[in-house]
Design a protein around this motif. Structure first.
Motif, PDB file in Angstrom:
ATOM      1  N   ASP A  41      44.865  48.649  20.682  1.00  0.00           N
ATOM      2  CA  ASP A  41      45.212  50.062  20.562  1.00  0.00           C
ATOM      3  C   ASP A  41      46.677  50.232  20.172  1.00  0.00           C
ATOM      4  O   ASP A  41      47.007  51.049  19.316  1.00  0.00           O
ATOM      5  CB  ASP A  41      44.938  50.803  21.874  1.00  0.00           C
ATOM      6  CG  ASP A  41      43.455  50.977  22.164  1.00  0.00           C
ATOM      7  OD1 ASP A  41      42.645  50.789  21.237  1.00  0.00           O
ATOM      8  OD2 ASP A  41      43.120  51.298  23.319  1.00  0.00           O
ATOM      9  N   ILE A  42      47.546  49.447  20.799  1.00  0.00           N
ATOM     10  CA  ILE A  42      48.972  49.529  20.487  1.00  0.00           C
ATOM     11  C   ILE A  42      49.210  49.118  19.040  1.00  0.00           C
ATOM     12  O   ILE A  42      49.957  49.780  18.310  1.00  0.00           O
ATOM     13  CB  ILE A  42      49.793  48.642  21.451  1.00  0.00           C
ATOM     14  CG1 ILE A  42      49.782  49.250  22.855  1.00  0.00           C
ATOM     15  CG2 ILE A  42      51.219  48.458  20.949  1.00  0.00           C
ATOM     16  CD1 ILE A  42      50.375  48.361  23.908  1.00  0.00           C
ATOM     17  N   THR A  43      48.578  48.039  18.609  1.00  0.00           N
ATOM     18  CA  THR A  43      48.747  47.563  17.236  1.00  0.00           C
ATOM     19  C   THR A  43      48.259  48.603  16.233  1.00  0.00           C
ATOM     20  O   THR A  43      48.955  48.895  15.258  1.00  0.00           O
ATOM     21  CB  THR A  43      47.994  46.239  17.036  1.00  0.00           C
ATOM     22  OG1 THR A  43      48.500  45.280  17.965  1.00  0.00           O
ATOM     23  CG2 THR A  43      48.172  45.713  15.618  1.00  0.00           C
ATOM     24  N   SER A  44      47.088  49.175  16.464  1.00  0.00           N
ATOM     25  CA  SER A  44      46.571  50.169  15.521  1.00  0.00           C
ATOM     26  C   SER A  44      47.444  51.417  15.511  1.00  0.00           C
ATOM     27  O   SER A  44      47.637  52.037  14.461  1.00  0.00           O
ATOM     28  CB  SER A  44      45.124  50.519  15.845  1.00  0.00           C
ATOM     29  OG  SER A  44      45.025  51.153  17.095  1.00  0.00           O
ATOM     30  N   THR A  45      47.993  51.791  16.661  1.00  0.00           N
ATOM     31  CA  THR A  45      48.899  52.937  16.716  1.00  0.00           C
ATOM     32  C   THR A  45      50.163  52.652  15.925  1.00  0.00           C
ATOM     33  O   THR A  45      50.630  53.498  15.157  1.00  0.00           O
ATOM     34  CB  THR A  45      49.251  53.281  18.177  1.00  0.00           C
ATOM     35  OG1 THR A  45      48.043  53.564  18.879  1.00  0.00           O
ATOM     36  CG2 THR A  45      50.178  54.469  18.250  1.00  0.00           C
TER      37      THR A  45
ATOM     38  N   ARG B 156      36.615  37.914  36.853  1.00  0.00           N
ATOM     39  CA  ARG B 156      37.705  38.893  36.944  1.00  0.00           C
ATOM     40  C   ARG B 156      38.767  38.612  35.877  1.00  0.00           C
ATOM     41  O   ARG B 156      39.277  39.529  35.237  1.00  0.00           O
ATOM     42  CB  ARG B 156      38.334  38.864  38.339  1.00  0.00           C
ATOM     43  CG  ARG B 156      39.368  39.964  38.544  1.00  0.00           C
ATOM     44  CD  ARG B 156      39.919  39.960  39.959  1.00  0.00           C
ATOM     45  NE  ARG B 156      38.852  40.189  40.917  1.00  0.00           N
ATOM     46  CZ  ARG B 156      38.733  39.546  42.068  1.00  0.00           C
ATOM     47  NH1 ARG B 156      39.594  38.615  42.416  1.00  0.00           N
ATOM     48  NH2 ARG B 156      37.740  39.811  42.884  1.00  0.00           N
ATOM     49  N   GLN B 157      39.085  37.336  35.662  1.00  0.00           N
ATOM     50  CA  GLN B 157      40.072  36.969  34.645  1.00  0.00           C
ATOM     51  C   GLN B 157      39.577  37.355  33.256  1.00  0.00           C
ATOM     52  O   GLN B 157      40.342  37.871  32.433  1.00  0.00           O
ATOM     53  CB  GLN B 157      40.362  35.471  34.694  1.00  0.00           C
ATOM     54  CG  GLN B 157      41.403  35.023  33.684  1.00  0.00           C
ATOM     55  CD  GLN B 157      42.777  35.575  33.981  1.00  0.00           C
ATOM     56  OE1 GLN B 157      43.189  35.624  35.127  1.00  0.00           O
ATOM     57  NE2 GLN B 157      43.490  35.989  32.961  1.00  0.00           N
ATOM     58  N   ALA B 158      38.296  37.129  32.974  1.00  0.00           N
ATOM     59  CA  ALA B 158      37.730  37.500  31.671  1.00  0.00           C
ATOM     60  C   ALA B 158      37.779  39.011  31.467  1.00  0.00           C
ATOM     61  O   ALA B 158      38.108  39.486  30.374  1.00  0.00           O
ATOM     62  CB  ALA B 158      36.296  36.994  31.565  1.00  0.00           C
ATOM     63  N   GLU B 159      37.485  39.778  32.513  1.00  0.00           N
ATOM     64  CA  GLU B 159      37.537  41.237  32.416  1.00  0.00           C
ATOM     65  C   GLU B 159      38.968  41.710  32.184  1.00  0.00           C
ATOM     66  O   GLU B 159      39.210  42.604  31.364  1.00  0.00           O
ATOM     67  CB  GLU B 159      36.963  41.872  33.679  1.00  0.00           C
ATOM     68  CG  GLU B 159      35.468  41.699  33.822  1.00  0.00           C
ATOM     69  CD  GLU B 159      34.946  42.105  35.184  1.00  0.00           C
ATOM     70  OE1 GLU B 159      35.762  42.471  36.062  1.00  0.00           O
ATOM     71  OE2 GLU B 159      33.717  42.060  35.384  1.00  0.00           O
ATOM     72  N   GLU B 160      39.927  41.124  32.903  1.00  0.00           N
ATOM     73  CA  GLU B 160      41.323  41.509  32.731  1.00  0.00           C
ATOM     74  C   GLU B 160      41.833  41.127  31.341  1.00  0.00           C
ATOM     75  O   GLU B 160      42.582  41.882  30.721  1.00  0.00           O
ATOM     76  CB  GLU B 160      42.188  40.870  33.816  1.00  0.00           C
ATOM     77  CG  GLU B 160      41.934  41.463  35.197  1.00  0.00           C
ATOM     78  CD  GLU B 160      42.677  40.725  36.302  1.00  0.00           C
ATOM     79  OE1 GLU B 160      43.333  39.708  36.018  1.00  0.00           O
ATOM     80  OE2 GLU B 160      42.595  41.185  37.454  1.00  0.00           O
ATOM     81  N   THR B 161      41.421  39.971  30.844  1.00  0.00           N
ATOM     82  CA  THR B 161      41.822  39.546  29.506  1.00  0.00           C
ATOM     83  C   THR B 161      41.247  40.494  28.458  1.00  0.00           C
ATOM     84  O   THR B 161      41.948  40.884  27.520  1.00  0.00           O
ATOM     85  CB  THR B 161      41.356  38.103  29.239  1.00  0.00           C
ATOM     86  OG1 THR B 161      41.954  37.238  30.209  1.00  0.00           O
ATOM     87  CG2 THR B 161      41.739  37.639  27.846  1.00  0.00           C
ATOM     88  N   ALA B 162      39.992  40.880  28.617  1.00  0.00           N
ATOM     89  CA  ALA B 162      39.370  41.809  27.668  1.00  0.00           C
ATOM     90  C   ALA B 162      40.079  43.166  27.696  1.00  0.00           C
ATOM     91  O   ALA B 162      40.333  43.763  26.644  1.00  0.00           O
ATOM     92  CB  ALA B 162      37.887  41.976  27.992  1.00  0.00           C
ATOM     93  N   ALA B 163      40.420  43.640  28.899  1.00  0.00           N
ATOM     94  CA  ALA B 163      41.129  44.920  29.012  1.00  0.00           C
ATOM     95  C   ALA B 163      42.512  44.822  28.371  1.00  0.00           C
ATOM     96  O   ALA B 163      42.948  45.734  27.659  1.00  0.00           O
ATOM     97  CB  ALA B 163      41.248  45.328  30.479  1.00  0.00           C
ATOM     98  N   PHE B 164      43.211  43.705  28.592  1.00  0.00           N
ATOM     99  CA  PHE B 164      44.530  43.494  27.999  1.00  0.00           C
ATOM    100  C   PHE B 164      44.433  43.476  26.477  1.00  0.00           C
ATOM    101  O   PHE B 164      45.229  44.113  25.780  1.00  0.00           O
ATOM    102  CB  PHE B 164      45.131  42.184  28.510  1.00  0.00           C
ATOM    103  CG  PHE B 164      46.417  41.810  27.847  1.00  0.00           C
ATOM    104  CD1 PHE B 164      47.602  42.415  28.215  1.00  0.00           C
ATOM    105  CD2 PHE B 164      46.442  40.843  26.852  1.00  0.00           C
ATOM    106  CE1 PHE B 164      48.793  42.070  27.597  1.00  0.00           C
ATOM    107  CE2 PHE B 164      47.625  40.496  26.233  1.00  0.00           C
ATOM    108  CZ  PHE B 164      48.805  41.111  26.605  1.00  0.00           C
ATOM    109  N   GLN B 165      43.451  42.751  25.939  1.00  0.00           N
ATOM    110  CA  GLN B 165      43.288  42.672  24.487  1.00  0.00           C
ATOM    111  C   GLN B 165      42.952  44.038  23.894  1.00  0.00           C
ATOM    112  O   GLN B 165      43.425  44.383  22.807  1.00  0.00           O
ATOM    113  CB  GLN B 165      42.214  41.646  24.128  1.00  0.00           C
ATOM    114  CG  GLN B 165      42.665  40.227  24.373  1.00  0.00           C
ATOM    115  CD  GLN B 165      41.571  39.208  24.122  1.00  0.00           C
ATOM    116  OE1 GLN B 165      40.391  39.540  24.063  1.00  0.00           O
ATOM    117  NE2 GLN B 165      41.968  37.947  23.988  1.00  0.00           N
TER     118      GLN B 165
END
Length: 80
Positions: free
Chosen positions: A53-57, A39-48
């Motif tokens: 997306d924010i950085t590219s925007t 679950r932590q790995a999935e949440e970290t991947a979603a956060f990254q």
């Protein structure tokens, strides 16, 4: 609510209260640790992914905002 539960139902009932429950606890704990790790790995991947997306925007907005300013200032859009 159980003191060890932090979200949603688990794979089985809560902590056992019998004298024979000690034999099955290590397996249950390792399963819970594996679920938390996954679950932590999935949440970290979603956060990254959101941060990328924010950085590219931001980068694309900075390019769009700074390009017209350079044109207004008289610089050439193409470098020699």
């Amino acid at each position: 609510m159980s003191a060890t539960g932090s979200g949603g139902p688990g794979p089985g009932p809560g902590p056992a209260t019998g004298s024979g429950s000690g034999a099955s606890n290590p397996r249950k704990f390792s399963e819970k640790i594996a679920l938390h790790t996954q679950r932590q790995a999935e949440e970290t991947a979603a956060f990254q992914e959101v941060m990328m997306d924010i950085t590219s925007t931001r980068v694309s907005l900075n390019i769009r905002v700074s390009l017209p300013m350079r044109l207004i200032a008289g610089s050439s859009p193409v470098s020699p």
